[in-house]
Design a protein around this motif. Sequence first.
Motif, PDB file in Angstrom:
ATOM      1  N   MET A 157     -31.155   8.521   1.533  1.00  0.00           N
ATOM      2  CA  MET A 157     -29.870   8.607   2.199  1.00  0.00           C
ATOM      3  C   MET A 157     -28.792   8.040   1.277  1.00  0.00           C
ATOM      4  SD  MET A 157     -28.839   6.952   5.858  1.00  0.00           S
ATOM      5  CE  MET A 157     -27.715   5.616   5.587  1.00  0.00           C
ATOM      6  N   THR A 158     -27.736   8.810   1.053  1.00  0.00           N
ATOM      7  CA  THR A 158     -26.643   8.332   0.217  1.00  0.00           C
ATOM      8  C   THR A 158     -25.514   7.859   1.107  1.00  0.00           C
ATOM      9  OG1 THR A 158     -25.652  10.521   0.087  1.00  0.00           O
ATOM     10  CG2 THR A 158     -27.217   9.922  -1.653  1.00  0.00           C
ATOM     11  N   THR A 159     -24.896   6.786   0.681  1.00  0.00           N
ATOM     12  CA  THR A 159     -23.747   6.290   1.424  1.00  0.00           C
ATOM     13  C   THR A 159     -22.500   6.617   0.627  1.00  0.00           C
ATOM     14  OG1 THR A 159     -23.981   4.123   0.396  1.00  0.00           O
ATOM     15  CG2 THR A 159     -24.981   4.406   2.573  1.00  0.00           C
ATOM     16  N   GLN A 160     -21.505   7.096   1.323  1.00  0.00           N
ATOM     17  CA  GLN A 160     -20.255   7.457   0.682  1.00  0.00           C
ATOM     18  C   GLN A 160     -19.493   6.185   0.305  1.00  0.00           C
ATOM     19  OE1 GLN A 160     -18.009  10.162   3.061  1.00  0.00           O
ATOM     20  NE2 GLN A 160     -16.613  10.678   1.418  1.00  0.00           N
ATOM     21  N   THR A 161     -18.892   6.205  -0.864  1.00  0.00           N
ATOM     22  CA  THR A 161     -18.120   5.066  -1.333  1.00  0.00           C
ATOM     23  C   THR A 161     -16.713   5.146  -0.766  1.00  0.00           C
ATOM     24  OG1 THR A 161     -19.398   5.063  -3.366  1.00  0.00           O
ATOM     25  CG2 THR A 161     -17.337   3.861  -3.403  1.00  0.00           C
ATOM     26  N   HIS A 162     -16.224   4.012  -0.282  1.00  0.00           N
ATOM     27  CA  HIS A 162     -14.870   3.943   0.247  1.00  0.00           C
ATOM     28  C   HIS A 162     -14.065   2.936  -0.554  1.00  0.00           C
ATOM     29  CE1 HIS A 162     -15.749   6.381   3.770  1.00  0.00           C
ATOM     30  NE2 HIS A 162     -16.879   5.711   3.882  1.00  0.00           N
ATOM     31  N   TYR A 163     -12.784   3.252  -0.713  1.00  0.00           N
ATOM     32  CA  TYR A 163     -11.873   2.394  -1.441  1.00  0.00           C
ATOM     33  C   TYR A 163     -10.668   2.079  -0.567  1.00  0.00           C
ATOM     34  CZ  TYR A 163     -14.443   3.775  -5.632  1.00  0.00           C
ATOM     35  OH  TYR A 163     -15.420   3.990  -6.558  1.00  0.00           O
ATOM     36  N   PHE A 164     -10.003   0.968  -0.887  1.00  0.00           N
ATOM     37  CA  PHE A 164      -8.734   0.655  -0.260  1.00  0.00           C
ATOM     38  C   PHE A 164      -7.944  -0.244  -1.197  1.00  0.00           C
ATOM     39  CE2 PHE A 164     -11.667  -2.619   1.154  1.00  0.00           C
ATOM     40  CZ  PHE A 164     -10.937  -3.797   1.141  1.00  0.00           C
ATOM     41  N   VAL A 165      -6.622  -0.280  -0.974  1.00  0.00           N
ATOM     42  CA  VAL A 165      -5.725  -1.131  -1.755  1.00  0.00           C
ATOM     43  C   VAL A 165      -5.240  -2.218  -0.817  1.00  0.00           C
ATOM     44  CG1 VAL A 165      -3.613  -1.243  -3.123  1.00  0.00           C
ATOM     45  CG2 VAL A 165      -5.025   0.842  -3.173  1.00  0.00           C
ATOM     46  N   ALA A 166      -5.265  -3.463  -1.304  1.00  0.00           N
ATOM     47  CA  ALA A 166      -4.921  -4.580  -0.424  1.00  0.00           C
ATOM     48  C   ALA A 166      -4.297  -5.737  -1.186  1.00  0.00           C
ATOM     49  CB  ALA A 166      -6.175  -5.068   0.303  1.00  0.00           C
ATOM     50  N   VAL A 167      -3.659  -6.598  -0.411  1.00  0.00           N
ATOM     51  CA  VAL A 167      -3.181  -7.888  -0.901  1.00  0.00           C
ATOM     52  C   VAL A 167      -4.317  -8.877  -0.659  1.00  0.00           C
ATOM     53  CG1 VAL A 167      -1.559  -9.782  -0.472  1.00  0.00           C
ATOM     54  CG2 VAL A 167      -0.744  -7.396  -0.422  1.00  0.00           C
ATOM     55  N   PRO A 168      -4.811  -9.528  -1.722  1.00  0.00           N
ATOM     56  CA  PRO A 168      -5.865 -10.525  -1.517  1.00  0.00           C
ATOM     57  C   PRO A 168      -5.267 -11.821  -0.985  1.00  0.00           C
ATOM     58  CG  PRO A 168      -5.235 -10.480  -3.817  1.00  0.00           C
ATOM     59  CD  PRO A 168      -4.425  -9.394  -3.124  1.00  0.00           C
ATOM     60  N   LEU A 169      -6.094 -12.604  -0.315  1.00  0.00           N
ATOM     61  CA  LEU A 169      -5.657 -13.929   0.126  1.00  0.00           C
ATOM     62  C   LEU A 169      -6.061 -14.949  -0.931  1.00  0.00           C
ATOM     63  CD1 LEU A 169      -6.577 -14.041   3.924  1.00  0.00           C
ATOM     64  CD2 LEU A 169      -4.547 -13.112   2.803  1.00  0.00           C
ATOM     65  N   PRO A 170      -5.223 -15.962  -1.164  1.00  0.00           N
ATOM     66  CA  PRO A 170      -5.613 -17.013  -2.107  1.00  0.00           C
ATOM     67  C   PRO A 170      -6.807 -17.800  -1.573  1.00  0.00           C
ATOM     68  CG  PRO A 170      -3.514 -17.535  -1.045  1.00  0.00           C
ATOM     69  CD  PRO A 170      -3.905 -16.174  -0.579  1.00  0.00           C
ATOM     70  N   GLN A 171      -7.593 -18.350  -2.489  1.00  0.00           N
ATOM     71  CA  GLN A 171      -8.821 -19.049  -2.112  1.00  0.00           C
ATOM     72  C   GLN A 171      -8.599 -20.170  -1.094  1.00  0.00           C
ATOM     73  OE1 GLN A 171     -11.501 -17.437  -3.252  1.00  0.00           O
ATOM     74  NE2 GLN A 171     -12.714 -18.692  -1.883  1.00  0.00           N
ATOM     75  N   PRO A 172      -7.558 -21.016  -1.230  1.00  0.00           N
ATOM     76  CA  PRO A 172      -7.368 -22.070  -0.210  1.00  0.00           C
ATOM     77  C   PRO A 172      -7.150 -21.501   1.195  1.00  0.00           C
ATOM     78  CG  PRO A 172      -6.046 -22.537  -2.156  1.00  0.00           C
ATOM     79  CD  PRO A 172      -6.602 -21.152  -2.333  1.00  0.00           C
ATOM     80  N   LEU A 173      -6.499 -20.360   1.293  1.00  0.00           N
ATOM     81  CA  LEU A 173      -6.283 -19.744   2.604  1.00  0.00           C
ATOM     82  C   LEU A 173      -7.594 -19.170   3.149  1.00  0.00           C
ATOM     83  CD1 LEU A 173      -4.321 -19.106   4.857  1.00  0.00           C
ATOM     84  CD2 LEU A 173      -3.679 -17.012   3.634  1.00  0.00           C
ATOM     85  N   LYS A 174      -8.408 -18.577   2.288  1.00  0.00           N
ATOM     86  CA  LYS A 174      -9.724 -18.086   2.722  1.00  0.00           C
ATOM     87  C   LYS A 174     -10.561 -19.242   3.262  1.00  0.00           C
ATOM     88  CE  LYS A 174     -10.146 -14.140  -0.418  1.00  0.00           C
ATOM     89  NZ  LYS A 174     -10.931 -13.573  -1.534  1.00  0.00           N
ATOM     90  N   GLN A 175     -10.516 -20.389   2.576  1.00  0.00           N
ATOM     91  CA  GLN A 175     -11.282 -21.557   3.023  1.00  0.00           C
ATOM     92  C   GLN A 175     -10.765 -22.078   4.358  1.00  0.00           C
ATOM     93  OE1 GLN A 175     -10.787 -23.935  -0.487  1.00  0.00           O
ATOM     94  NE2 GLN A 175     -12.540 -23.025  -1.521  1.00  0.00           N
ATOM     95  N   ALA A 176      -9.438 -22.083   4.535  1.00  0.00           N
ATOM     96  CA  ALA A 176      -8.865 -22.523   5.812  1.00  0.00           C
ATOM     97  C   ALA A 176      -9.274 -21.569   6.934  1.00  0.00           C
ATOM     98  CB  ALA A 176      -7.338 -22.603   5.701  1.00  0.00           C
ATOM     99  N   PHE A 177      -9.259 -20.265   6.650  1.00  0.00           N
ATOM    100  CA  PHE A 177      -9.680 -19.288   7.651  1.00  0.00           C
ATOM    101  C   PHE A 177     -11.157 -19.438   7.991  1.00  0.00           C
ATOM    102  CE2 PHE A 177      -5.804 -16.657   7.307  1.00  0.00           C
ATOM    103  CZ  PHE A 177      -5.672 -16.299   8.635  1.00  0.00           C
ATOM    104  N   GLN A 178     -11.982 -19.755   7.009  1.00  0.00           N
ATOM    105  CA  GLN A 178     -13.407 -19.923   7.269  1.00  0.00           C
ATOM    106  C   GLN A 178     -13.629 -21.021   8.309  1.00  0.00           C
ATOM    107  OE1 GLN A 178     -15.788 -20.905   3.815  1.00  0.00           O
ATOM    108  NE2 GLN A 178     -17.674 -20.404   4.885  1.00  0.00           N
ATOM    109  N   LEU A 179     -12.939 -22.143   8.156  1.00  0.00           N
ATOM    110  CA  LEU A 179     -13.055 -23.238   9.120  1.00  0.00           C
ATOM    111  C   LEU A 179     -12.493 -22.837  10.483  1.00  0.00           C
ATOM    112  CD1 LEU A 179     -12.004 -26.219   6.817  1.00  0.00           C
ATOM    113  CD2 LEU A 179     -14.322 -25.599   7.566  1.00  0.00           C
ATOM    114  N   TYR A 180     -11.363 -22.172  10.471  1.00  0.00           N
ATOM    115  CA  TYR A 180     -10.718 -21.756  11.716  1.00  0.00           C
ATOM    116  C   TYR A 180     -11.570 -20.741  12.473  1.00  0.00           C
ATOM    117  CZ  TYR A 180      -7.005 -20.166  14.834  1.00  0.00           C
ATOM    118  OH  TYR A 180      -6.259 -19.833  15.932  1.00  0.00           O
ATOM    119  N   MET A 181     -12.159 -19.803  11.740  1.00  0.00           N
ATOM    120  CA  MET A 181     -12.982 -18.783  12.385  1.00  0.00           C
ATOM    121  C   MET A 181     -14.219 -19.400  13.037  1.00  0.00           C
ATOM    122  SD  MET A 181     -12.241 -15.650   9.648  1.00  0.00           S
ATOM    123  CE  MET A 181     -13.916 -15.302   9.417  1.00  0.00           C
ATOM    124  N   LYS A 182     -14.746 -20.476  12.468  1.00  0.00           N
ATOM    125  CA  LYS A 182     -15.885 -21.163  13.096  1.00  0.00           C
ATOM    126  C   LYS A 182     -15.494 -21.670  14.476  1.00  0.00           C
ATOM    127  CE  LYS A 182     -18.467 -22.699   9.071  1.00  0.00           C
ATOM    128  NZ  LYS A 182     -18.913 -23.842   8.266  1.00  0.00           N
TER     129      LYS A 182
END
Length: 185
Positions: free
Chosen positions: A1-26
Amino acid sequence: MTTQTHYFVAVPLPQPLKQAFQLYMKKLKSHFPFTRWVHPEDLHITLAFLGDLEEGQKEKLISLLSKVALNHQRFSLALSELGTFGNPQSPRIFWYGIEKSMELNLLRNSVYDACEMVGLQLDSRPFHPHITIARKWKGPGSIDNSLLPVHSSQIETFAVNNIILYETHLNRLPKYEEKEIFSLV
């Protein structure tokens, strides 16, 4: 089974914000029963979902996105509030919003123009910038948006320094791979 590749263009979040979200999401997980929570490394603001790309399209798009980045200055964004997309009885997306930003809208329009120049058909719905944090409500009853907390972390604003062309890998976590990074000026 082959899976189709998908792409998107995005604004990344800075690492400190990702870490803050990780705690908040918990904290949110115990109050908001969604089936799938986004891996903290996959948090981003989508500018354009592209779907599958032929190699020639991808190469031309990379060239055009390089030019887009050179025509946009770095800017800051501010977080707004939590919300959902879909039926309130069973929302499909749980998100954290972004305050209105002329710079973000102009950047998104430029990205869309570049995508259309390589023949991509893009979503025509109005742009609602957000960070998806969870998908597929599984809870009893519905979610009451009026009870959603307003602030997630001490990080209220963050810098937008680049945009990224991502490739999606559905069979792994984190599932988004950076293919090309385009630095704003």
